[in-house]
Design a protein around this motif. Structure first.
Motif, PDB file in Angstrom:
ATOM      1  N   SER A  13      16.641 -23.464  35.262  1.00 41.34           N
ATOM      2  CA  SER A  13      17.005 -24.666  36.015  1.00 41.34           C
ATOM      3  C   SER A  13      17.324 -25.797  35.053  1.00 41.34           C
ATOM      4  O   SER A  13      16.879 -25.797  33.906  1.00 41.34           O
ATOM      5  N   ALA A  15      16.164 -28.699  35.207  1.00 40.47           N
ATOM      6  CA  ALA A  15      14.909 -29.394  34.902  1.00 40.47           C
ATOM      7  C   ALA A  15      14.224 -28.779  33.688  1.00 40.47           C
ATOM      8  O   ALA A  15      13.767 -29.487  32.791  1.00 40.47           O
ATOM      9  N   ARG A 184      12.363 -26.189  41.766  1.00 41.03           N
ATOM     10  CA  ARG A 184      13.302 -25.552  40.804  1.00 41.03           C
ATOM     11  C   ARG A 184      13.270 -24.048  41.035  1.00 41.03           C
ATOM     12  O   ARG A 184      12.909 -23.264  40.162  1.00 41.03           O
ATOM     13  N   ASP A 187      14.291 -20.956  38.902  1.00 39.61           N
ATOM     14  CA  ASP A 187      13.443 -20.399  37.842  1.00 39.61           C
ATOM     15  C   ASP A 187      12.616 -19.203  38.318  1.00 39.61           C
ATOM     16  O   ASP A 187      12.047 -18.487  37.494  1.00 39.61           O
TER      17      ASP A 187
END
Ligand SMILES: Nc1ncnc2c1ncn2[C@@H]1O[C@H](COP(=O)(O)OP(=O)(O)OP(=O)(O)O)[C@@H](O)[C@H]1O
Ligand SMILES: [Mg+2]
Length: 355
Positions: A13, A15, A184, A187
């Motif tokens: 992701s 993030a 997220r 992931d």
């Protein structure tokens, strides 16, 4: 303790990619870092990654969990003590801060420290000086990089008066937040693959996921974040009966909580009408073959038929003649089609679809 894999943060992701980049950037500095995020998101892994990529990597990363130890023991754990300073102190003991000299100390669950301990930590961070419990003078000076973590809101604690604001600013030079796994979800598949590999290396037969299993795992809310996912995969590898992990082998909460409401609205479940409509328009079956017999045998309801007609009218902008064509009927069947709808009360007013 379970194996920590190779200590790398897994995830694709944005993030996680940003987090890894940020870790690389800050690792070489000596700046203090505050890592926040829900339980199980990987805060300790972040601390480990920072240490390993820093010039201090050849020295120790020492972890102290500030929760679960009474204040006096935590003090001696951090600062060490001299022989005889309290019952059971049979010899001098070196503290974790001294042990971490030249390296990094990871203060986990910093939000659990008492105000008095917070004061002592602040003093240490300002001076680098250690005073062992039971000693009347400063014994050592050390050079330690501090990384702290918490799943609490220290700001809220400051407002309530249970966390020192001055310590907060000392710790919070760099603030990293690890997002919850449900924020997220991209992931989840790479993490599953990572954990499957990790646990099958421990002597278990390699496992794959049956198609529905990945969907359930991806939709679950994971309140315990990556740690919960890791535990679920470990259990499946160890206890799995079949080659492929089947949806029914998943823990109850994963099977139940992957709820429809988490899905965006447009991805609603396919309805009977959706399927029928697809057969008519994409597979080019005739209405008389695909819908009529099912309705007559009461396998589908009047509502289903109406929904199919409604979809047709929408597409045909309210023109029944075009609907009949779309539903693969001969033009001479048009009247029969309308009669059927009227007789069985399946008619849908066309006016609202006229443009
Ligand atoms: N991105 C990741 N890639 C691989 N493993 C991960 C990742 N994030 C977390 N883990 C694994 O999940 C487990 C929990 O991570 P960690 O202990 O770092 O979480 P935490 O945020 O410190 O949790 P807590 O607040 O409960 O202490 C660990 O075994 C860790 O190795
Ligand atoms: Mg932790």
């Amino acid at each position: 303790m379970r194996s920590q894999g190779n200590g790398e943060l897994i995830g694709t992701s944005s993030a996680i990619r940003e987090l890894i980049e940020e870790i690389g950037r800050i690792a070489t500095s000596d700046a203090k870092v505050l890592v926040t995020g829900e339980s199980g998101v990987g805060k300790e892994l972040v601390a480990t990654a920072i240490h390993r990529r820093s010039p201090r990597a050849s020295r120790q990363l020492v972890t102290v969990n500030c929760a679960g130890l009474p204040e006096t023991l935590l003090e001696s754990e951090l600062f060490g003590h001299v022989k005889g300073s309290f019952t059971g102190a049979y010899r001098d003991k070196i503290g974790k801060l001294e042990l971490a000299d030249g390296g990094t100390i990871f203060l986990d669950e910093i939000g659990e420290m008492t105000l008095r301990m917070q004061g002592m930590l602040l003093r240490f961070m300002e001076t680098g000086e250690l005073q062992k419990v039971g000693s009347d003078r400063v014994t050592t000076r050390v050079n330690v990089r501090v990384i702290a973590a918490t799943n609490k809101s220290l700001r809220d604690m400051i407002i309530k008066g249970s966390f020192r604001e001055d310590l907060y600013y000392r710790l919070n030079v760099i603030h990293l937040t690890v997002p919850a796994l449900r924020d997220r979800r991209e992931d989840i598949p790479p993490l599953i693959e990572h954990f499957l590999g990790q646990f099958t290396r421990n002597g278990h037969i390699p496992k794959a996921l049956a198609p529905g299993t990945m969907r359930l795992l991806s939709e679950y809310s994971w309140p315990g974040n990556v740690r919960e996912l890791e535990n679920v995969i470990e259990r499946l590898v160890v206890t799995g009966r079949s080659e492929a992990i089947l949806p029914e082998e998943l823990p109850m909460e994963v099977r139940m909580h992957s709820n429809v409401s988490l899905r965006p609205k447009r991805e609603r479940r396919r309805t009977v009408a959706d399927d029928l409509y697809k057969r008519l328009t994409e597979e080019r079956e005739s209405f008389w073959a695909a819908v009529y017999p099912l309705y007559m045998e009461r396998e589908i309801t009047r509502g289903n038929v109406r929904d199919v007609v409604r979809k047709g009218l929408e597409e045909a902008r309210g023109n029944y003649k075009i609907v009949a064509k779309m539903f693969n009927m001969e033009s001479r069947d048009y009247k029969r089609f309308l009669n059927f709808l009227r007789k069985h009360d399946c008619q849908v007013p066309f006016k609202e679809y006229r443009q």
